[in-house]
Scaffold this active site. Sequence first.
Site, PDB file in Angstrom:
ATOM      1  N   LYS A   1       0.849  -1.188   0.000  1.00  0.00           N
ATOM      2  CA  LYS A   1       0.000   0.000   0.000  1.00  0.00           C
ATOM      3  C   LYS A   1       0.889   1.244   0.000  1.00  0.00           C
ATOM      4  CE  LYS A   1      -3.692  -0.416   2.716  1.00  0.00           C
ATOM      5  NZ  LYS A   1      -4.566  -0.677   3.893  1.00  0.00           N
TER       6      LYS A   1
ATOM      7  N   ASP B   1      -1.990  -5.737  11.247  1.00  0.00           N
ATOM      8  CA  ASP B   1      -0.704  -5.103  11.497  1.00  0.00           C
ATOM      9  C   ASP B   1      -0.064  -4.765  10.156  1.00  0.00           C
ATOM     10  OD1 ASP B   1       1.426  -4.109  12.872  1.00  0.00           O
ATOM     11  OD2 ASP B   1       2.325  -6.051  13.343  1.00  0.00           O
TER      12      ASP B   1
END
Length: 582
Positions: A340, A375
Amino acid sequence: MTNHSPTARRIAKTILNGFDAYFADFQNITLGAKARFETAAWQAVRQANKERLEHYKLKVGQVVKLVQSVTTKDTSQLELWRESRATYAQLIADHRNYEIAETFFNSIFCKCFDHAHIHDSNIFVKPSRAPDDKPLRDYSIYISYSDRKGLESMLLEIMEDYAFSTHWEDAARDVELIADTLMRGPLANVETGVGDLRIDMLESVFYRNKGAYLVGRMITGDGVLPFILPCLNDGNGIYVDTVIYDRDCTSIIFSFTRSHFMVDAPIPSRFVRFLSTIMPQKDISELYNSIGFHKHSKTEFYRHMIAHMKTSHDKFVVAPGIRGMVMAVFTLPSYSVVFKVIKDKFDEPKTVTEEIVRDRYKLVSRSDRVGRMADTQEYSHFIFYRNRFSEELLEELKRDIPSKLVITDKWIIIKHLYVERRMEPLNLYLQHADEKQTYEAMEEYGNAIKQLAAADIFPGDMLLKNFGVTRHKRVVFYDYDEICHLTECNFRKIPEARDDAQELADRPWYTVAEEDVFPEEFRLFFSGNPTARKAFESQHSDLYDYRFWQGLQERIRAGHIEDTFPYRRKWRFKRRPAETGV
């Protein structure tokens, strides 16, 4: 030792001393977990978690300054660092935690060079030696128990060997419950009392949130199974809440969606190897992360990915699902993560800044994720092979993240990105889910929202596309650009319209501040999916009521920390009142 310059030796020794100091401080914070659990100091548990996470960055900053103070030489010279790396490799050749020491060296170098010049000649891209070429056989981390005196006798011996300062509420009762569960489950066809069963228990207790976990493995003629006893402290003594022997449930306990354990692990690699025997499907990077070594987890992930690239041939592609307004997201189909990258320019109507988005990802890493937030690992100057990128993806990255993209004939370098476990977006999952699966997914979706809220996290944008479904069918939140603390929100009921004109107006007839939230509007998240909305409202309609949210805020502000369980509540033992304490 090969001769290297005095300056290189001083730099290497300074970094190694810094690592040893960091590791000692890490262990000391960890060792306090036992007392925090025994005294039910739950707020202190959260503070210790944050302190331990921040300590690595603090120590790296201190050591960088020390490195620059031990020499008058120019520390920006790469040749000096190549010498220092070679010297350091010699210094840690017999170090019991050499692999984490390598990561610490890498962190110092990257801090000095702003993550440039990433090459194995400068840092430890590859490990300096094979993991098991010098095993430490004289250091035992677990105790083995035999069932020759009977299953219950063995279980009682295990419980008595864990020296909590607070007494067991009723050890005999808990032993009976554990034995009964095992005999109706994995030991149903095992003859006990004849030595056919062995249980290996790690000596160190795994602490997280309000729980203490006794972790081991059962070994029978049929193989190896997990054996985990989650223990709780309600003020009347410590008790065993259930027994876990299922591999999938064990994997969830050690999930990427949960906070790190605090466990006294003087040689983490040995604990990771033990845990691998009960969770063979987990990569060791996940296991290092689960016990608090998040920086070394990044190193292991990168090495694992490099190895995967050498044995795979597919190309990176745009991740499936609705395109994000804030993030460019891509994945390698044969690898179970997504990458990302924060876009240079956000799509309308997003008004956040890149700095705010980074801060929110940091908030997630420092929060209790209660099994409901993925996470993430943050990387700078991540290097990919250019020929592994699809043309469609490359064009999208050129359009969305040009300031973070470096393209050469051979490489694609992304200056800043996050790595996160890949999940199926909930909106896509529901497109092929049957009625039962939809009902269960909506139960999970509502539970995720409630559990995040109880941990003082408000997701902000609760659209279905911002949640993912794991391989265990758990629903997890993964879009963080609008999250905030629940206590920062102002939950309101929509005022009644005074007349039809107000009712039919395009804009609200009431004032709305930035922090205002109207839970009645959450129904809009199910736009276009009436089946999912019906399933959700049959189980979680209380989330539409502003008073539900205000009640949670009051509890949080009063210092209450909710119970969270990494296993189903129906698996919890039904405890009769305590009879004796041990």
